[in-house]
Each structure stands twice: as structure tokens, then as C-alpha cells.
Design an enzyme around this catalytic site. Structure first.
Site, PDB file in Angstrom:
ATOM      1  N   SER A  28      -0.223  -4.080  17.874  1.00  0.00           N
ATOM      2  CA  SER A  28      -0.357  -5.506  17.559  1.00  0.00           C
ATOM      3  C   SER A  28       0.826  -5.895  16.692  1.00  0.00           C
ATOM      4  O   SER A  28       1.457  -5.046  16.048  1.00  0.00           O
ATOM      5  CB  SER A  28      -1.687  -5.794  16.850  1.00  0.00           C
ATOM      6  OG  SER A  28      -1.845  -4.984  15.700  1.00  0.00           O
ATOM      7  N   GLU A  30       2.677  -8.837  13.935  1.00  0.00           N
ATOM      8  CA  GLU A  30       2.485  -9.925  12.969  1.00  0.00           C
ATOM      9  C   GLU A  30       3.772 -10.723  12.808  1.00  0.00           C
ATOM     10  O   GLU A  30       4.864 -10.163  12.711  1.00  0.00           O
ATOM     11  CB  GLU A  30       2.056  -9.343  11.613  1.00  0.00           C
ATOM     12  CG  GLU A  30       1.818 -10.416  10.551  1.00  0.00           C
ATOM     13  CD  GLU A  30       1.188  -9.849   9.309  1.00  0.00           C
ATOM     14  OE1 GLU A  30       0.080  -9.281   9.437  1.00  0.00           O
ATOM     15  OE2 GLU A  30       1.800  -9.944   8.231  1.00  0.00           O
ATOM     16  N   ALA A  64       0.546 -18.829   0.617  1.00  0.00           N
ATOM     17  CA  ALA A  64      -0.280 -18.847  -0.590  1.00  0.00           C
ATOM     18  C   ALA A  64      -0.888 -20.225  -0.788  1.00  0.00           C
ATOM     19  O   ALA A  64      -0.213 -21.247  -0.701  1.00  0.00           O
ATOM     20  CB  ALA A  64       0.560 -18.458  -1.806  1.00  0.00           C
ATOM     21  N   HIS A  90      -4.343 -16.036  10.311  1.00  0.00           N
ATOM     22  CA  HIS A  90      -4.634 -15.598   8.949  1.00  0.00           C
ATOM     23  C   HIS A  90      -5.341 -16.725   8.198  1.00  0.00           C
ATOM     24  O   HIS A  90      -5.038 -17.904   8.382  1.00  0.00           O
ATOM     25  CB  HIS A  90      -3.346 -15.233   8.209  1.00  0.00           C
ATOM     26  CG  HIS A  90      -2.763 -13.921   8.625  1.00  0.00           C
ATOM     27  ND1 HIS A  90      -2.293 -12.996   7.717  1.00  0.00           N
ATOM     28  CD2 HIS A  90      -2.560 -13.372   9.850  1.00  0.00           C
ATOM     29  CE1 HIS A  90      -1.830 -11.937   8.357  1.00  0.00           C
ATOM     30  NE2 HIS A  90      -1.981 -12.150   9.659  1.00  0.00           N
ATOM     31  N   ARG A 120      -8.214 -12.327   0.810  1.00  0.00           N
ATOM     32  CA  ARG A 120      -8.412 -13.075  -0.434  1.00  0.00           C
ATOM     33  C   ARG A 120      -7.263 -14.044  -0.642  1.00  0.00           C
ATOM     34  O   ARG A 120      -7.452 -15.211  -0.965  1.00  0.00           O
ATOM     35  CB  ARG A 120      -8.522 -12.124  -1.629  1.00  0.00           C
ATOM     36  CG  ARG A 120      -8.924 -12.820  -2.926  1.00  0.00           C
ATOM     37  CD  ARG A 120      -8.461 -12.068  -4.156  1.00  0.00           C
ATOM     38  NE  ARG A 120      -7.007 -12.168  -4.358  1.00  0.00           N
ATOM     39  CZ  ARG A 120      -6.368 -11.624  -5.377  1.00  0.00           C
ATOM     40  NH1 ARG A 120      -7.031 -10.919  -6.266  1.00  0.00           N
ATOM     41  NH2 ARG A 120      -5.059 -11.775  -5.495  1.00  0.00           N
ATOM     42  N   GLY A 121      -6.046 -13.548  -0.485  1.00  0.00           N
ATOM     43  CA  GLY A 121      -4.857 -14.367  -0.651  1.00  0.00           C
ATOM     44  C   GLY A 121      -4.211 -14.162  -2.011  1.00  0.00           C
ATOM     45  O   GLY A 121      -4.841 -13.736  -2.985  1.00  0.00           O
ATOM     46  N   ASP A 122      -2.917 -14.475  -2.070  1.00  0.00           N
ATOM     47  CA  ASP A 122      -2.158 -14.358  -3.310  1.00  0.00           C
ATOM     48  C   ASP A 122      -2.278 -15.638  -4.124  1.00  0.00           C
ATOM     49  O   ASP A 122      -2.548 -16.713  -3.583  1.00  0.00           O
ATOM     50  CB  ASP A 122      -0.681 -14.102  -2.997  1.00  0.00           C
ATOM     51  CG  ASP A 122      -0.475 -12.778  -2.285  1.00  0.00           C
ATOM     52  OD1 ASP A 122      -1.193 -11.820  -2.599  1.00  0.00           O
ATOM     53  OD2 ASP A 122       0.401 -12.720  -1.397  1.00  0.00           O
ATOM     54  N   ALA A 138     -15.076 -16.617  -3.106  1.00  0.00           N
ATOM     55  CA  ALA A 138     -14.383 -15.962  -4.210  1.00  0.00           C
ATOM     56  C   ALA A 138     -13.462 -14.847  -3.734  1.00  0.00           C
ATOM     57  O   ALA A 138     -12.323 -14.724  -4.205  1.00  0.00           O
ATOM     58  CB  ALA A 138     -15.395 -15.411  -5.213  1.00  0.00           C
ATOM     59  N   TYR A 160      -5.559  -1.001   1.566  1.00  0.00           N
ATOM     60  CA  TYR A 160      -4.416  -0.662   0.717  1.00  0.00           C
ATOM     61  C   TYR A 160      -4.380   0.847   0.434  1.00  0.00           C
ATOM     62  O   TYR A 160      -5.018   1.333  -0.500  1.00  0.00           O
ATOM     63  CB  TYR A 160      -4.492  -1.455  -0.588  1.00  0.00           C
ATOM     64  CG  TYR A 160      -4.487  -2.944  -0.319  1.00  0.00           C
ATOM     65  CD1 TYR A 160      -3.287  -3.643  -0.245  1.00  0.00           C
ATOM     66  CD2 TYR A 160      -5.672  -3.625  -0.070  1.00  0.00           C
ATOM     67  CE1 TYR A 160      -3.270  -4.992   0.060  1.00  0.00           C
ATOM     68  CE2 TYR A 160      -5.674  -4.974   0.240  1.00  0.00           C
ATOM     69  CZ  TYR A 160      -4.466  -5.653   0.302  1.00  0.00           C
ATOM     70  OH  TYR A 160      -4.460  -6.993   0.627  1.00  0.00           O
ATOM     71  N   HIS A 164      -4.779  -1.621  -4.050  1.00  0.00           N
ATOM     72  CA  HIS A 164      -4.351  -2.991  -4.316  1.00  0.00           C
ATOM     73  C   HIS A 164      -3.874  -3.088  -5.764  1.00  0.00           C
ATOM     74  O   HIS A 164      -4.511  -2.541  -6.677  1.00  0.00           O
ATOM     75  CB  HIS A 164      -5.516  -3.956  -4.079  1.00  0.00           C
ATOM     76  CG  HIS A 164      -5.126  -5.398  -4.098  1.00  0.00           C
ATOM     77  ND1 HIS A 164      -4.869  -6.081  -5.266  1.00  0.00           N
ATOM     78  CD2 HIS A 164      -4.931  -6.286  -3.092  1.00  0.00           C
ATOM     79  CE1 HIS A 164      -4.547  -7.333  -4.981  1.00  0.00           C
ATOM     80  NE2 HIS A 164      -4.571  -7.481  -3.669  1.00  0.00           N
ATOM     81  N   ASN A 176     -14.466  -2.184  -2.404  1.00  0.00           N
ATOM     82  CA  ASN A 176     -14.197  -3.529  -1.906  1.00  0.00           C
ATOM     83  C   ASN A 176     -13.916  -3.522  -0.406  1.00  0.00           C
ATOM     84  O   ASN A 176     -14.388  -4.403   0.328  1.00  0.00           O
ATOM     85  CB  ASN A 176     -13.019  -4.136  -2.658  1.00  0.00           C
ATOM     86  CG  ASN A 176     -12.790  -5.588  -2.299  1.00  0.00           C
ATOM     87  OD1 ASN A 176     -13.709  -6.403  -2.328  1.00  0.00           O
ATOM     88  ND2 ASN A 176     -11.562  -5.917  -1.933  1.00  0.00           N
ATOM     89  N   PHE A 231      10.081  -7.052  -2.331  1.00  0.00           N
ATOM     90  CA  PHE A 231       8.739  -7.400  -1.871  1.00  0.00           C
ATOM     91  C   PHE A 231       7.728  -6.328  -2.260  1.00  0.00           C
ATOM     92  O   PHE A 231       6.597  -6.622  -2.648  1.00  0.00           O
ATOM     93  CB  PHE A 231       8.745  -7.601  -0.354  1.00  0.00           C
ATOM     94  CG  PHE A 231       7.433  -8.100   0.188  1.00  0.00           C
ATOM     95  CD1 PHE A 231       7.053  -9.420  -0.006  1.00  0.00           C
ATOM     96  CD2 PHE A 231       6.584  -7.249   0.872  1.00  0.00           C
ATOM     97  CE1 PHE A 231       5.838  -9.888   0.484  1.00  0.00           C
ATOM     98  CE2 PHE A 231       5.371  -7.707   1.360  1.00  0.00           C
ATOM     99  CZ  PHE A 231       4.996  -9.036   1.168  1.00  0.00           C
ATOM    100  N   HIS A 281      -0.208  -1.618  13.786  1.00  0.00           N
ATOM    101  CA  HIS A 281       0.057  -3.036  13.565  1.00  0.00           C
ATOM    102  C   HIS A 281       1.449  -3.145  12.961  1.00  0.00           C
ATOM    103  O   HIS A 281       1.709  -2.610  11.883  1.00  0.00           O
ATOM    104  CB  HIS A 281      -0.987  -3.622  12.612  1.00  0.00           C
ATOM    105  CG  HIS A 281      -0.856  -5.096  12.401  1.00  0.00           C
ATOM    106  ND1 HIS A 281      -1.190  -6.013  13.368  1.00  0.00           N
ATOM    107  CD2 HIS A 281      -0.419  -5.820  11.338  1.00  0.00           C
ATOM    108  CE1 HIS A 281      -0.985  -7.245  12.907  1.00  0.00           C
ATOM    109  NE2 HIS A 281      -0.515  -7.150  11.679  1.00  0.00           N
TER     110      HIS A 281
END
Length: 309
Positions: A28, A30, A64, A90, A120-122, A138, A160, A164, A176, A231, A281
Site C-alpha cells: 500500500s 501513502e 494538523a 486520513h 489522534r493527530g499532532d 479525545a 510505534y 510514541h 493504547n 522529521f 506500507h
């Protein structure tokens, strides 16, 4: 039944070899929304270059705080049009209420988009700490639960291998991940990594924690080592010294950088295949050449109908 981690790894290797009947692995790709017309043209070229490989799906990232929401949606549609393959949108928890996210999800479903990458997002630009929206989802596990109430989406979530950067501990991070998968996610896709043993140890710990759903290794073919280092500092991924040494002195030699990038990723994926990994991926960085070369080496070849089209 395998009784220890070594036996589980052996079983995984056998399963990986038989599941595809000797064919190449599932792949896949991205992409991220381009910011200029020139970048958009380059992305379209990348999509056309990778679509003939018949990927399991392609995905388009989300900025973000939802900063690229309309552009992401535009490019999800464009990828579907150009690639003729399932596309994942996403979606993050940041900067939106539950009602707003649910409405967007219903709109995606009604327009035929069946796959969401739920994150969750940054924190939004200008902030350094994540704060849940008071009326929003949340965390990613909450988002997955909400999406499941909206429609029967295919849902991918993040994982991760190196923990994370905001997690309290490796154990908390694994808990999580399990919550996200137990909430109804289809699979987990990992942050990129370069040490194969790091992924294998992570997969072992996931199995020991009772996680049975697929964990897909995230692979990034490196062509710009300086950008990767910057990054990686933010996302907590380790860039090993041996990798930076490979690119030393090649700042003005993009062709050699591409060859090295392909070689590193091919070796990484080949070792993962030997340990039972059957899906990859690719974080393409909106370029096709290196990712296509890696896929070719792994036995993923252009399908006749895609080439004919």
C-alpha cells in the site's frame, strides 16, 4: 500452538510464505496533499507510476488540526480516479467536535470512501502539546469507536515500534494500540523504522499482549537524509549512524541517493519477509521511482490490465 516467541516467529514465517502462494507481498502507498500546482503534477505522476502495481490501497494524509481537510478530500478523489484502487482518507481527532467528525465520516461513506486511517493527530502549528477538543474525540481509540457507529469502515490505525514520543512507557503505548484495535480497527500500520529487530521485538510484544490483528511494517525509502533526520527528531524514529554514513557526500548526487535508498529498503523488506511479514506500507513522499523499484525487487509487478489501461 506455538508456545514461545521463537516458535511464534517460525510460525509467522511459514504463514507469510504460504498466504500469498509464492507471489509478492501486499503493498500500500501513502501520499500527502501537495501545496503547489507543480507538486500536484508530480503527485499525479507518482500515482500513475504506482497504480499498475495493484496496491491493496492508497492513502492520503490529513494536516494538523484538519488544516488540509478540503485538499485531502480532493486528492482522495483524484487518487481513486487515477489509480483505480481503494483509497483511505486520513482523519484525526484534532480541532473538531464529534458531530463535525461524524458528519465528515458520513459524507465520505456516502461518496463511496470505505477506508479511514484514524489517528489522534499532532498538535496544530504553533502549539507543542496535544489538547483534546472539549466536544471531540479525545484519542484514536475513541475515534475508532465513533467511526464504527457511523458506518462499517475499514479502519487503519498507527503503531510505534520505538514507542510514541508522548507515551508514558512502552507498556502504556502497547495498551493504547490494543485499545485501538479492540475498538474495531482493521489493522495497524507502523511508523517507519530502520532496525528490523526493532519491528520484530515490537511484534513479539504485541502478540504477547494478545494482539492478533495485522501489524503492517511502514517503510520509507530515504532519498534526503537531512530531511529525514529533522522529521525523525519530531516523531521519535531512530536514524542509525550506518544509514547516515551511506549518504555521506551524496548531497549533489540524486541518482546515487536513489540507488542507495532502494537498496536499503529492499534489504529491509526482504529480511522482514523472511520473518513472516506479508504486507508493506510505503511512505512514498509523493515519488514513485524508488518505491516502484523496491516493489519490483520484492516480486510486486505491474498487472496486465493496469498496464493496458
Amino acid at each position: 500452538m506455538p508456545t514461545n516467541l521463537a516458535e511464534k516467529r517460525t510460525a509467522a514465517r511459514g504463514a507469510g510464505r504460504t498466504a500469498r502462494g509464492g507471489a509478492g507481498p501486499r503493498v500500500s502507498f501513502e501520499f500527502f496533499p501537495p501545496k503547489t500546482d507543480k507538486a500536484g503534477a508530480s503527485l499525479e505522476e507518482a500515482i500513475r507510476g504506482l497504480a499498475p502495481l495493484a496496491p491493496q490501497f492508497m492513502t492520503v494524509t490529513y494536516g494538523a488540526g484538519g488544516s488540509t481537510q478540503s485538499v485531502t478530500r480532493q486528492w482522495v478523489d483524484r487518487v481513486a480516479e487515477l489509480g483505480g484502487t481503494p483509497v483511505g482518507h486520513h482523519l484525526t481527532c484534532v480541532g473538531a467536535t464529534r458531530a463535525e467528525i461524524d458528519a465528515l465520516a458520513r459524507s465520505l461513506w456516502n461518496d463511496g470512501i470505505r477506508h479511514i486511517v484514524a489517528l489522534r493527530g499532532d498538535p496544530p502549528q504553533g502549539t507543542t502539546r496535544y489538547e483534546p477538543h472539549p466536544d471531540g474525540y479525545a484519542f484514536a481509540a475513541d475515534l475508532v469507536e465513533g467511526l464504527r457507529r457511523v458506518a462499517d469502515f475499514e479502519i487503519s490505525v498507527g503503531a510505534y515500534p520505538e514507542v510514541h514520543p508522548e507515551a508514558a512507557s512502552a507498556a502504556a503505548d502497547m495498551d493504547n494500540l490494543k485499545r485501538k484495535l479492540d475498538a474495531g480497527a482493521t489493522r495497524a500500520i507502523t511508523q517507519y523504522f530502520f532496525d528490523v529487530e526493532t519491528f520484530l521485538r515490537f511484534r513479539d510484544r504485541a502478540h504477547a499482549a494478545g494482539i492478533t490483528k495485522e501489524i503492517v511494517p511502514g517503510i520509507i525509502p530515504v532519498t534526503n537524509i537531512e530531511s529525514l533526520i529533522r522529521f525523525s527528531e519530531a516523531c521519535g524514529a531512530t536514524v542509525p549512524r550506518w544509514l547516515t554514513d551511506l549518504f555521506d557526500g551524496l548531497q549533489e548526487d540524486p541518482e546515487t541517493r536513489q540507488m542507495i535508498a532502494a537498496s536499503v529498503a529492499i534489504e529491509q523488506c526482504t529480511r522482514l519477509q523472511a520473518e513472516g511479514a506479508d504486507s508493506f506500507h510505503f511512505y512514498t513522499l509523493n515519488r514513485a521511482n524508488v518505491t516502484r523499484a523496491v516493489c519490483h525487487a520484492l516480486g510486486v509487478r505491474a498487472s496486465a490490465d493496469k498496464v493496458a489501461a
